[in-house]
Design an enzyme around this catalytic site. Structure first.
Site, mmCIF file in Angstrom:
data_model
loop_
_atom_site.group_PDB
_atom_site.id
_atom_site.type_symbol
_atom_site.label_atom_id
_atom_site.label_comp_id
_atom_site.label_asym_id
_atom_site.label_seq_id
_atom_site.Cartn_x
_atom_site.Cartn_y
_atom_site.Cartn_z
ATOM 1 N N GLY A 87 0.830 -1.192 0.000
ATOM 2 C CA GLY A 87 0.000 0.000 0.000
ATOM 3 C C GLY A 87 0.867 1.246 0.000
ATOM 4 O O GLY A 87 2.025 1.210 0.441
ATOM 5 N N CYS A 88 0.334 2.346 -0.488
ATOM 6 C CA CYS A 88 1.130 3.566 -0.598
ATOM 7 C C CYS A 88 1.557 4.090 0.777
ATOM 8 O O CYS A 88 2.739 4.364 1.014
ATOM 9 C CB CYS A 88 0.385 4.631 -1.395
ATOM 10 N N HIS A 89 0.609 4.240 1.707
ATOM 11 C CA HIS A 89 0.968 4.709 3.048
ATOM 12 C C HIS A 89 1.935 3.735 3.714
ATOM 13 O O HIS A 89 2.882 4.146 4.389
ATOM 14 C CB HIS A 89 -0.276 4.860 3.916
ATOM 15 N N THR A 134 4.136 1.849 2.328
ATOM 16 C CA THR A 134 5.474 1.986 1.748
ATOM 17 C C THR A 134 6.268 3.060 2.481
ATOM 18 O O THR A 134 7.429 2.848 2.871
ATOM 19 C CB THR A 134 5.379 2.327 0.259
ATOM 20 N N PHE A 155 7.516 10.691 -1.638
ATOM 21 C CA PHE A 155 7.430 9.884 -2.853
ATOM 22 C C PHE A 155 6.104 10.175 -3.539
ATOM 23 O O PHE A 155 5.290 10.965 -3.033
ATOM 24 C CB PHE A 155 7.586 8.391 -2.543
#
Length: 312
Positions: free
Chosen positions: A116-118, A120, A283
């Site tokens: 998941g983005c968060h 990461t 990012f």
């Protein structure tokens, strides 16, 4: 020698479109496509899922599980961008920089769960400090994560870019206030924590880019390192990595969440002093937070340089 065949199941969504964009100009793979009128046709999808060497699943969780069940051979490999398989046994977790031997773990995996983005951003900062026994696994971590609205998918993008945009969309909005965000399971597991962090995600009025921040008192860390020493520790941990870098934030009094928008890399910025530290991962939620990471994993699975086709 034939080119590896790649299929994106769910290529009309934000993540799928971004993956397709990164792959469309490459000559080292064959990108399989489905007719627009058949993209929800189970039999048509099944045929492509079984023809492909690697499949990207850019689908809701339930649909991703169903897609895996449609694969009836032992050669199709899967990269799942949904939440469905991130903590499931038998699936490699697709954050290569946390693997001692990513070519062995991800490169040889049949099933890879894209992070998941968060998660990461959180893991890039927290996991190395736990694995090095500097950050205790029972530390009561807190994390806030600012993201652009593209992370909410097509519906949220339409809300933010619509002509009748409400005034509440012009300000940062805290969400996940029940503190049961879907990324918490992977954040806890792969950071090696005894308990989930208190996690506060925030969406704001810009398209893409993330700033995910953890914070702690240095006196509760092993050796009581200063913020500058933590920067040096993380720099050594990520030495030689092509997509993650570390800087000490003395020269950065303000950090913009969209600073790395349009790239597939991640920068950790360490700020603070002798007593307190914050580590912020900058990012792109569509890059290293989603589609860029998926392509990085595909490259490893094909035995290619992991940054092939990525935006640095």
């Amino acid at each position: 020698m034939s080119k590896p065949k790649i299929y994106i199941d769910g290529q009309e969504g934000t993540t799928g479109l971004q993956i397709r964009q990164r792959l469309s100009s490459r000559y080292d793979i064959e990108l399989l496509t489905i007719d627009e009128e058949k993209r929800k046709d189970t039999e048509a999808r099944k045929a492509l899922l079984n023809e492909a060497d690697i499949v990207f699943l850019c689908l809701p969780d339930k649909a991703a599980r169903e897609a895996v069940r449609l694969i009836e051979n032992d050669h199709t490999r899967v990269i799942d961008a949904s939440t469905a398989h991130r903590t499931v046994n038998g699936w490699a977790y697709g954050l290569p920089e946390l693997c001692r031997y990513p070519v062995e773990v991800i490169g040889k995996a049949m099933r890879v769960a894209n992070p998941g983005c968060h998660a990461t951003g959180f893991l890039a900062a927290a996991a190395p400090l736990v694995s090095l026994h500097i950050l205790p696994p029972d530390y009561p971590l807190t994390c806030y994560s600012l993201t652009g609205y593209s992370g909410g998918g097509r519906k949220m993008i339409a809300e933010y870019e619509g002509e009748e945009k409400g005034k509440e969309l012009y300000a940062p909005r805290i969400y996940g206030t029940d503190l049961h965000h879907k990324h918490l399971a992977e954040m806890t597991k792969y950071a090696g924590l005894d308990m989930p962090p208190i996690f506060c995600p925030i969406v704001d009025d810009y398209y893409c880019g993330m700033a995910t921040t953890i914070m702690f008192y240095n006196k509760y860390l092993r050796g009581q390192p200063t913020a500058e020493e933590i920067a040096l520790i993380l720099s050594a941990y990520y030495a030689g990595q092509k997509l993650i870098s570390v800087t000490y934030g003395r020269e950065n009094p303000m950090l913009s969440a969209n600073r790395l928008a349009g790239t597939d890399r991640l920068e950790l910025v360490v700020c603070g002093h002798e007593d307190q530290t914050i580590v912020t991962a900058l990012f792109d939620n569509l890059g290293k937070g989603a589609s860029g990471a998926a392509v990085q994993n595909m490259n490893l699975m094909l035995g290619l340089d992991e940054i092939t086709g990525l935006n640095l």
